[in-house]
Design an enzyme around this catalytic site. Structure first.
Site, PDB file in Angstrom:
ATOM      1  N   ASP A   1     -48.183  16.457  24.050  1.00  0.00           N
ATOM      2  CA  ASP A   1     -47.917  16.720  25.482  1.00  0.00           C
ATOM      3  C   ASP A   1     -49.283  16.928  26.297  1.00  0.00           C
ATOM      4  O   ASP A   1     -50.296  17.695  25.602  1.00  0.00           O
ATOM      5  CB  ASP A   1     -47.154  18.200  25.758  1.00  0.00           C
ATOM      6  CG  ASP A   1     -46.476  18.211  27.366  1.00  0.00           C
ATOM      7  OD1 ASP A   1     -45.368  18.025  27.215  1.00  0.00           O
ATOM      8  OD2 ASP A   1     -47.182  18.503  28.077  1.00  0.00           O
TER       9      ASP A   1
ATOM     10  N   ASP B   1     -52.588  11.630  26.605  1.00  0.00           N
ATOM     11  CA  ASP B   1     -51.903  11.010  27.711  1.00  0.00           C
ATOM     12  C   ASP B   1     -51.374   9.877  27.239  1.00  0.00           C
ATOM     13  O   ASP B   1     -52.098   8.848  26.561  1.00  0.00           O
ATOM     14  CB  ASP B   1     -52.955  10.826  28.790  1.00  0.00           C
ATOM     15  CG  ASP B   1     -52.546   9.782  29.902  1.00  0.00           C
ATOM     16  OD1 ASP B   1     -51.238   9.515  29.828  1.00  0.00           O
ATOM     17  OD2 ASP B   1     -53.355   9.536  30.633  1.00  0.00           O
TER      18      ASP B   1
ATOM     19  N   ASN C   1     -40.517  10.196  25.852  1.00  0.00           N
ATOM     20  CA  ASN C   1     -39.693  11.224  26.379  1.00  0.00           C
ATOM     21  C   ASN C   1     -40.784  11.609  27.819  1.00  0.00           C
ATOM     22  O   ASN C   1     -40.247  12.133  28.758  1.00  0.00           O
ATOM     23  CB  ASN C   1     -39.353  12.415  25.710  1.00  0.00           C
ATOM     24  CG  ASN C   1     -38.991  13.539  26.769  1.00  0.00           C
ATOM     25  OD1 ASN C   1     -37.853  13.816  27.307  1.00  0.00           O
ATOM     26  ND2 ASN C   1     -39.834  14.514  26.861  1.00  0.00           N
TER      27      ASN C   1
ATOM     28  N   TYR D   1     -39.898   5.729  40.212  1.00  0.00           N
ATOM     29  CA  TYR D   1     -39.355   6.197  38.946  1.00  0.00           C
ATOM     30  C   TYR D   1     -38.132   5.322  38.575  1.00  0.00           C
ATOM     31  O   TYR D   1     -38.084   5.070  37.372  1.00  0.00           O
ATOM     32  CB  TYR D   1     -38.831   7.575  39.369  1.00  0.00           C
ATOM     33  CG  TYR D   1     -38.094   8.559  38.176  1.00  0.00           C
ATOM     34  CD1 TYR D   1     -39.058   8.954  37.102  1.00  0.00           C
ATOM     35  CD2 TYR D   1     -36.811   8.685  38.149  1.00  0.00           C
ATOM     36  CE1 TYR D   1     -38.382   9.984  36.311  1.00  0.00           C
ATOM     37  CE2 TYR D   1     -36.197   9.606  37.277  1.00  0.00           C
ATOM     38  CZ  TYR D   1     -36.993  10.262  36.136  1.00  0.00           C
ATOM     39  OH  TYR D   1     -36.585  10.813  35.273  1.00  0.00           O
TER      40      TYR D   1
ATOM     41  N   LYS E   1     -37.797   3.777  34.892  1.00  0.00           N
ATOM     42  CA  LYS E   1     -36.737   3.859  34.111  1.00  0.00           C
ATOM     43  C   LYS E   1     -35.857   2.778  33.717  1.00  0.00           C
ATOM     44  O   LYS E   1     -35.176   2.722  32.602  1.00  0.00           O
ATOM     45  CB  LYS E   1     -35.831   5.015  34.739  1.00  0.00           C
ATOM     46  CG  LYS E   1     -36.639   6.571  34.614  1.00  0.00           C
ATOM     47  CD  LYS E   1     -37.088   6.814  33.397  1.00  0.00           C
ATOM     48  CE  LYS E   1     -37.385   8.409  33.037  1.00  0.00           C
ATOM     49  NZ  LYS E   1     -37.931   8.629  31.757  1.00  0.00           N
TER      50      LYS E   1
ATOM     51  N   THR F   1     -35.324  21.254  34.927  1.00  0.00           N
ATOM     52  CA  THR F   1     -36.617  21.139  34.338  1.00  0.00           C
ATOM     53  C   THR F   1     -37.710  21.331  35.406  1.00  0.00           C
ATOM     54  O   THR F   1     -37.085  21.185  36.519  1.00  0.00           O
ATOM     55  CB  THR F   1     -36.795  19.853  33.320  1.00  0.00           C
ATOM     56  OG1 THR F   1     -36.869  18.894  34.228  1.00  0.00           O
ATOM     57  CG2 THR F   1     -35.730  19.731  32.209  1.00  0.00           C
TER      58      THR F   1
HETATM   59  N1  LIG Z   1     -34.744  16.600  34.236  1.00  0.00           N
HETATM   60  C1  LIG Z   1     -33.626  15.820  34.335  1.00  0.00           C
HETATM   61  O1  LIG Z   1     -32.600  16.219  35.029  1.00  0.00           O
HETATM   62  C2  LIG Z   1     -33.955  14.288  33.772  1.00  0.00           C
HETATM   63  C3  LIG Z   1     -32.841  13.523  33.987  1.00  0.00           C
HETATM   64  C4  LIG Z   1     -33.021  12.094  33.540  1.00  0.00           C
HETATM   65  C5  LIG Z   1     -34.243  11.967  32.529  1.00  0.00           C
HETATM   66  N2  LIG Z   1     -35.191  12.846  32.565  1.00  0.00           N
HETATM   67  C6  LIG Z   1     -36.424  12.275  31.995  1.00  0.00           C
HETATM   68  O2  LIG Z   1     -36.709  13.288  30.897  1.00  0.00           O
HETATM   69  C7  LIG Z   1     -37.991  13.306  30.461  1.00  0.00           C
HETATM   70  C8  LIG Z   1     -38.507  14.699  30.209  1.00  0.00           C
HETATM   71  O3  LIG Z   1     -38.549  15.335  31.475  1.00  0.00           O
HETATM   72  P1  LIG Z   1     -38.104  16.902  31.908  1.00  0.00           P
HETATM   73  O4  LIG Z   1     -37.147  16.821  32.763  1.00  0.00           O
HETATM   74  O5  LIG Z   1     -37.853  17.556  30.652  1.00  0.00           O
HETATM   75  O6  LIG Z   1     -39.548  17.143  32.411  1.00  0.00           O
HETATM   76  P2  LIG Z   1     -40.638  18.197  32.174  1.00  0.00           P
HETATM   77  O7  LIG Z   1     -41.936  18.311  33.306  1.00  0.00           O
HETATM   78  O8  LIG Z   1     -40.279  19.627  31.640  1.00  0.00           O
HETATM   79  O9  LIG Z   1     -41.252  17.531  30.732  1.00  0.00           O
HETATM   80  C9  LIG Z   1     -41.957  16.406  31.033  1.00  0.00           C
HETATM   81  C10 LIG Z   1     -43.231  16.615  30.010  1.00  0.00           C
HETATM   82  O10 LIG Z   1     -43.868  15.539  29.872  1.00  0.00           O
HETATM   83  C11 LIG Z   1     -45.375  15.791  29.813  1.00  0.00           C
HETATM   84  N3  LIG Z   1     -46.034  14.827  30.194  1.00  0.00           N
HETATM   85  C12 LIG Z   1     -46.404  14.314  31.795  1.00  0.00           C
HETATM   86  N4  LIG Z   1     -47.083  13.285  31.737  1.00  0.00           N
HETATM   87  C13 LIG Z   1     -47.652  12.876  30.415  1.00  0.00           C
HETATM   88  C14 LIG Z   1     -48.606  12.089  29.705  1.00  0.00           C
HETATM   89  N5  LIG Z   1     -48.998  11.186  30.519  1.00  0.00           N
HETATM   90  N6  LIG Z   1     -48.646  12.262  28.266  1.00  0.00           N
HETATM   91  C15 LIG Z   1     -47.999  13.177  27.688  1.00  0.00           C
HETATM   92  N7  LIG Z   1     -47.013  14.294  28.271  1.00  0.00           N
HETATM   93  C16 LIG Z   1     -46.941  14.045  29.474  1.00  0.00           C
HETATM   94  C17 LIG Z   1     -45.555  17.014  30.922  1.00  0.00           C
HETATM   95  O11 LIG Z   1     -46.655  17.785  30.533  1.00  0.00           O
HETATM   96  C18 LIG Z   1     -44.022  17.608  30.470  1.00  0.00           C
HETATM   97  O12 LIG Z   1     -44.470  18.753  29.442  1.00  0.00           O
HETATM   98  C19 LIG Z   1     -38.937  12.444  31.302  1.00  0.00           C
HETATM   99  O13 LIG Z   1     -38.630  11.106  30.903  1.00  0.00           O
HETATM  100  C20 LIG Z   1     -37.751  12.492  32.387  1.00  0.00           C
HETATM  101  O14 LIG Z   1     -37.972  11.173  33.438  1.00  0.00           O
HETATM  102  C21 LIG Z   1     -34.987  14.069  33.203  1.00  0.00           C
END
Ligand SMILES: NC(=O)c1ccc[n+]([C@@H]2O[C@H](COP(=O)([O-])OP(=O)(O)OC[C@H]3O[C@@H](n4cnc5c(N)ncnc54)[C@H](O)[C@@H]3O)[C@@H](O)[C@H]2O)c1
Length: 307
Positions: free
Chosen positions: A38, A72, A99, A171, A175, A205
């Site tokens: 992360d 990153d 993720n 986005y 995706k 989230t």
């Molecule tokens: N929350 C939803 O409803 C939802 C729906 C569909 C898809 N997603 C996808 O799920 C995944 C996780 O998202 P989430 O909702 O848990 O959000 P979140 O913000 O809780 O988690 C995302 C994490 O990614 C980390 N991150 C960001 N940029 C980074 C980088 N360059 N390198 C390494 N780490 C990095 C952040 O620090 C964070 O901890 C994402 O790919 C998001 O697009 C989420």
């Protein structure tokens, strides 16, 4: 409890919070060693921190094996080194869960080029970089051995990438790109026993809360085990653990949505209607009659023609 992943080593990106945190804890529960990556940034990608350490501590306190990584995923050198860390510390990598994600939502007329580039960088480039490094290592191992190796790539798409969403051209593009690269990787890697699939998770989230009024972000491990919450971000994690397991060797090139209590196997773009004029080339002046029929349904009523 039956454990599906004893002896496996996994990298989970963006596992400091939300959905990735749920995956890391679930994979560890099934016996996998987890490299918790992360960057520790905000939901829009600003800043950096050591959030991964919290999840490593939780896994270790539960008797599991885990290491932190603060890369990153969009940085080539750091992304390749993240895969390398699995080999250096544990001698192997079996499972890659891409993720990590950020959002920078704006209607297209207000979106900056930077908003587009940064979102593409984390999701699409990050997923590609890690998958490329893992695939090259797995292919080299397969060639050096009996031609097959164990490998699982589990990527993350979203409803925006599958159907579009207002304010998310960056986005949605990222995706959808992830779906396309997953389908291609599943073809390319099938011969060496590596699968590539996409999940479409959900939950409240940090990133989804940005578009929901008064949504409270509760991390997966901070929730009571018995209270079912359809917005729990870890509801897709059992699907990830199963896809990562030896049981799922026959599943590749799939998109599986896991939101709330439902698991849905998605079907991709497919023709819904085919018109042929019996000639080799269409005449534009004849197409009006073809599209006069309502083939567009209710999704984009403004595009209906004829009638
Ligand atoms: N929350 C939803 O409803 C939802 C729906 C569909 C898809 N997603 C996808 O799920 C995944 C996780 O998202 P989430 O909702 O848990 O959000 P979140 O913000 O809780 O988690 C995302 C994490 O990614 C980390 N991150 C960001 N940029 C980074 C980088 N360059 N390198 C390494 N780490 C990095 C952040 O620090 C964070 O901890 C994402 O790919 C998001 O697009 C989420």
């Amino acid at each position: 409890m039956t454990r599906l992943l004893d002896g496996k080593v996994t990298v989970v990106t963006g596992a400091g919070h939300g959905i990735g945190r749920g995956h890391a804890l679930e994979l560890a529960k099934h016996g996998a060693t987890v490299i918790v990556n992360d960057l520790g940034s905000s939901a829009s990608g600003d800043g950096a921190g050591r959030d991964a350490e919290v999840v490593v501590d939780i896994i270790r306190s539960r008797g599991g094996r885990a290491s932190a990584n603060f890369a990153d995923v969009g940085d080539e050198e750091a992304a390749r080194a993240l895969v390398g860390q699995a080999y250096e510390e544990y001698g192997q990598l079996d499972i890659l869960v891409n993720n990590a994600g950020i959002v920078r939502d704006k209607a297209i007329w207000n979106m900056s080029t930077l908003d587009f580039d940064l979102v593409m960088r984390v999701h699409a480039r990050g997923t590609w970089l890690l998958s490329q490094e893992a695939s090259a290592r797995w292919r080299a191992a397969a060639k050096a051995g009996d031609g097959r190796t164990y490998g699982r790539i589990i990527n993350t798409t979203s409803g925006a990438g599958l159907s579009g969403n207002f304010g998310q051209t960056n986005y949605a593009a990222a995706k959808a790109a992830i779906v396309g690269m997953t389908l291609s990787m599943s073809l390319e890697l099938a011969g060496i026993g590596v699968t590539a699939n996409c999940i479409g998770p959900g939950g409240i989230t940090r990133i989804s809360a940005t578009s929901m009024a008064e949504a409270e972000v509760v991390e997966p491990d901070e929730r009571g085990e018995d209270d079912f919450d359809p917005f729990d971000p870890s509801l897709a994690s059992p699907v990830v653990a199963w896809l990562a397991s030896p049981e799922a060797g026959h599943v590749s090139g799939q998109v599986i949505k896991a939101i709330g209590e439902n698991i849905q196997l998605m079907s991709g773009w497919a023709p819904v209607r085919t018109a042929s004029n019996g000639e080799k080339r269409w005449d534009a002046t004849k197409l009006g009659s073809v599209f006069a029929v309502d083939v567009f349904g209710t999704r984009a009523p403004g595009l209906r023609m004829g009638g």
